[in-house]
Design an enzyme around this catalytic site. Structure first.
Site, PDB file in Angstrom:
ATOM      1  N   MET A  89       0.842  -1.198   0.000  1.00 47.71           N
ATOM      2  CA  MET A  89       0.000   0.000   0.000  1.00 47.71           C
ATOM      3  C   MET A  89       0.881   1.254   0.000  1.00 47.71           C
ATOM      4  O   MET A  89       0.427   2.349   0.365  1.00 47.71           O
ATOM      5  CB  MET A  89      -0.940  -0.022   1.200  1.00 47.71           C
ATOM      6  CG  MET A  89      -1.894  -1.223   1.132  1.00 47.71           C
ATOM      7  SD  MET A  89      -3.471  -0.951   1.903  1.00 47.71           S
ATOM      8  CE  MET A  89      -2.975  -0.749   3.599  1.00 47.71           C
ATOM      9  N   GLY A  90       2.137   1.072  -0.380  1.00 46.29           N
ATOM     10  CA  GLY A  90       3.033   2.221  -0.497  1.00 46.29           C
ATOM     11  C   GLY A  90       3.585   2.691   0.824  1.00 46.29           C
ATOM     12  O   GLY A  90       3.492   1.999   1.838  1.00 46.29           O
ATOM     13  N   HIS A  97       9.130   1.131   3.216  1.00 50.83           N
ATOM     14  CA  HIS A  97      10.198   1.187   4.227  1.00 50.83           C
ATOM     15  C   HIS A  97      11.037  -0.077   4.091  1.00 50.83           C
ATOM     16  O   HIS A  97      10.809  -0.897   3.174  1.00 50.83           O
ATOM     17  CB  HIS A  97       9.594   1.343   5.621  1.00 50.83           C
ATOM     18  CG  HIS A  97       8.500   0.352   5.911  1.00 50.83           C
ATOM     19  ND1 HIS A  97       8.726  -1.001   6.015  1.00 50.83           N
ATOM     20  CD2 HIS A  97       7.165   0.515   6.086  1.00 50.83           C
ATOM     21  CE1 HIS A  97       7.598  -1.612   6.270  1.00 50.83           C
ATOM     22  NE2 HIS A  97       6.623  -0.719   6.298  1.00 50.83           N
ATOM     23  N   HIS A 140       9.298  -3.479   3.463  1.00 55.18           N
ATOM     24  CA  HIS A 140       8.934  -3.752   2.065  1.00 55.18           C
ATOM     25  C   HIS A 140      10.186  -4.109   1.255  1.00 55.18           C
ATOM     26  O   HIS A 140      10.163  -5.028   0.431  1.00 55.18           O
ATOM     27  CB  HIS A 140       8.278  -2.517   1.423  1.00 55.18           C
ATOM     28  CG  HIS A 140       7.007  -2.065   2.074  1.00 55.18           C
ATOM     29  ND1 HIS A 140       6.909  -0.892   2.779  1.00 55.18           N
ATOM     30  CD2 HIS A 140       5.772  -2.625   2.115  1.00 55.18           C
ATOM     31  CE1 HIS A 140       5.665  -0.736   3.221  1.00 55.18           C
ATOM     32  NE2 HIS A 140       4.959  -1.775   2.845  1.00 55.18           N
ATOM     33  N   GLN A 193     -10.294  -2.578   2.374  1.00 49.61           N
ATOM     34  CA  GLN A 193      -9.834  -3.242   3.594  1.00 49.61           C
ATOM     35  C   GLN A 193      -9.810  -2.324   4.812  1.00 49.61           C
ATOM     36  O   GLN A 193      -9.399  -2.722   5.893  1.00 49.61           O
ATOM     37  CB  GLN A 193      -8.471  -3.884   3.375  1.00 49.61           C
ATOM     38  CG  GLN A 193      -7.300  -2.944   3.235  1.00 49.61           C
ATOM     39  CD  GLN A 193      -6.053  -3.691   2.815  1.00 49.61           C
ATOM     40  OE1 GLN A 193      -5.946  -4.180   1.695  1.00 49.61           O
ATOM     41  NE2 GLN A 193      -5.099  -3.810   3.727  1.00 49.61           N
ATOM     42  N   GLY A 237       4.618 -10.448   4.223  1.00 50.67           N
ATOM     43  CA  GLY A 237       5.317 -10.279   5.498  1.00 50.67           C
ATOM     44  C   GLY A 237       4.600 -10.927   6.669  1.00 50.67           C
ATOM     45  O   GLY A 237       3.365 -10.924   6.730  1.00 50.67           O
ATOM     46  N   ASP A 280       2.086  -9.061   9.138  1.00 48.59           N
ATOM     47  CA  ASP A 280       0.627  -9.226   9.032  1.00 48.59           C
ATOM     48  C   ASP A 280       0.341 -10.728   8.954  1.00 48.59           C
ATOM     49  O   ASP A 280      -0.052 -11.240   7.901  1.00 48.59           O
ATOM     50  CB  ASP A 280       0.122  -8.491   7.782  1.00 48.59           C
ATOM     51  CG  ASP A 280       0.490  -7.018   7.827  1.00 48.59           C
ATOM     52  OD1 ASP A 280      -0.178  -6.275   8.539  1.00 48.59           O
ATOM     53  OD2 ASP A 280       1.481  -6.624   7.173  1.00 48.59           O
ATOM     54  N   LEU A 303       8.698  -2.190  11.656  1.00 58.82           N
ATOM     55  CA  LEU A 303       8.545  -1.086  10.699  1.00 58.82           C
ATOM     56  C   LEU A 303       7.143  -1.165  10.110  1.00 58.82           C
ATOM     57  O   LEU A 303       6.635  -2.251   9.848  1.00 58.82           O
ATOM     58  CB  LEU A 303       9.592  -1.192   9.596  1.00 58.82           C
ATOM     59  CG  LEU A 303      11.037  -1.017  10.039  1.00 58.82           C
ATOM     60  CD1 LEU A 303      11.966  -1.081   8.840  1.00 58.82           C
ATOM     61  CD2 LEU A 303      11.243   0.295  10.790  1.00 58.82           C
ATOM     62  N   SER A 304       6.539  -0.010   9.953  1.00 54.44           N
ATOM     63  CA  SER A 304       5.181   0.042   9.425  1.00 54.44           C
ATOM     64  C   SER A 304       4.962   1.411   8.798  1.00 54.44           C
ATOM     65  O   SER A 304       5.491   2.411   9.288  1.00 54.44           O
ATOM     66  CB  SER A 304       4.186  -0.165  10.576  1.00 54.44           C
ATOM     67  OG  SER A 304       2.907   0.272  10.193  1.00 54.44           O
TER      68      SER A 304
END
Ligand code: AMP
Length: 269
Positions: free
Chosen positions: A26-27, A30, A33, A57, A144, A147, A181-182
């Site tokens: 979803m862009g 970081h 990703h 979502q 990942g 999630d 990281l998020s």
């Protein structure tokens, strides 16, 4: 690196390609990703990253609106990491119809954690994955463990349709202070990031006690003392039996969702 904005064009570019690795995002990219991208590149796959904030979502409209967007930096990150294609669809490419009807049935997790606290969330996740996979006929799908429930649900969905796509689960990349990281971390100030670090370290140090305790109210109290106003859940879960557990096994993970300054964070370890 090619940037592609339409379904027809990405399908055209990828036709006859045999070794594709796909990383849906979803862009607001970081290092988490990037670790997925690197895994795909390491396998010498033609690497495709999609960037699309999926409205379906988000069970909370405000959360959708304030989701961070950093498209030009994202593209630089993709380029630096030698992504072959970035798929950047507009909403109408993914959802061309006026009224979207979702028929997905989620069999796992309905009562647990994200399934319980974000009604419709996983149904929306499956819908976007279903549609993205129509546009991108991938061989590998990188997801990942940050999630973890999503990872299991997508795997189960692919199994249910007899898909040959190979799911590659990827470890959670963390900041120095321990927090996962998020993209949502971008919405937090330094004080909140420090608080999140204290919480994660507290949880890690007490992991076995949390798993074994029948009543976790003491742990919730302690987390609130760190400055958290709301905790959706703190749950020890057996990923094989797919239910809550008080036993510490290789399949047990502790899951948490909590709010810091109005930002909802999830993690598991
Ligand atoms: P998102 O953009 O948040 O939808 O995430 C896109 C993919 O990156 C999902 O498969 C996530 O699980 C994964 N991801 C997000 N954060 C991390 C992280 N800290 N470490 C590893 N993977 C991550």
């Amino acid at each position: 690196m090619k940037i592609i904005k339409t379904a027809n064009k990405i399908a055209f570019e990828l036709q006859n390609k045999k070794k594709i690795g796909f990383i849906p995002t979803m862009g607001c990219l970081h290092k988490g990703h990037v670790s997925l991208i690197k895994k795909s590149k390491k396998k010498k796959l033609l690497t495709v990253v999609s960037i699309f904030v999926n409205p379906l979502q988000f069970n909370n409209k405000k959360d959708f609106i304030k989701y961070p967007k950093t498209i030009s930096t994202d593209l630089k990150i993709c380029k630096k990491n030698k992504v072959d294609f970035v798929y950047l669809p507009q909403k109408k490419e993914i959802y061309p119809e006026k009224k979207i009807i979702i028929k997905n049935k989620i069999h796992f997790f309905k009562k647990y954690m994200e399934g319980k606290f974000r009604p419709g969330h996983f149904e929306g996740v499956i819908e976007v994955v279903k549609r993205l996979l129509k546009h991108i006929k991938t061989n590998y799908l990188f997801l990942g463990k940050k999630d973890y429930q999503q990872l299991i649900i997508i795997k189960e969905y692919l199994r249910s349709i007899n898909s040959k796509i190979i799911v590659v689960p990827c470890d959670t990349i963390r900041a120095k202070n321990g927090i996962a990281l998020s993209s949502r971390n971008k919405l937090l100030d330094q004080k909140s990031l420090n608080t999140a670090g204290k919480i994660i370290n507290f949880l890690k140090n007490n992991k076995n006690k949390i798993i074994k305790s029948k009543d976790n109210s003491l742990f919730l109290k302690k987390i609130k003392e760190f400055g958290v106003k709301k905790i959706d859940y703190l749950t020890a879960f057996d990923l094989k039996k797919l239910k809550k557990t008080n036993k510490s096994t290789v399949n047990t993970r502790v899951f948490i969702a909590y709010y810091l300054n109005g930002v909802r964070l999830i993690d598991n370890f």
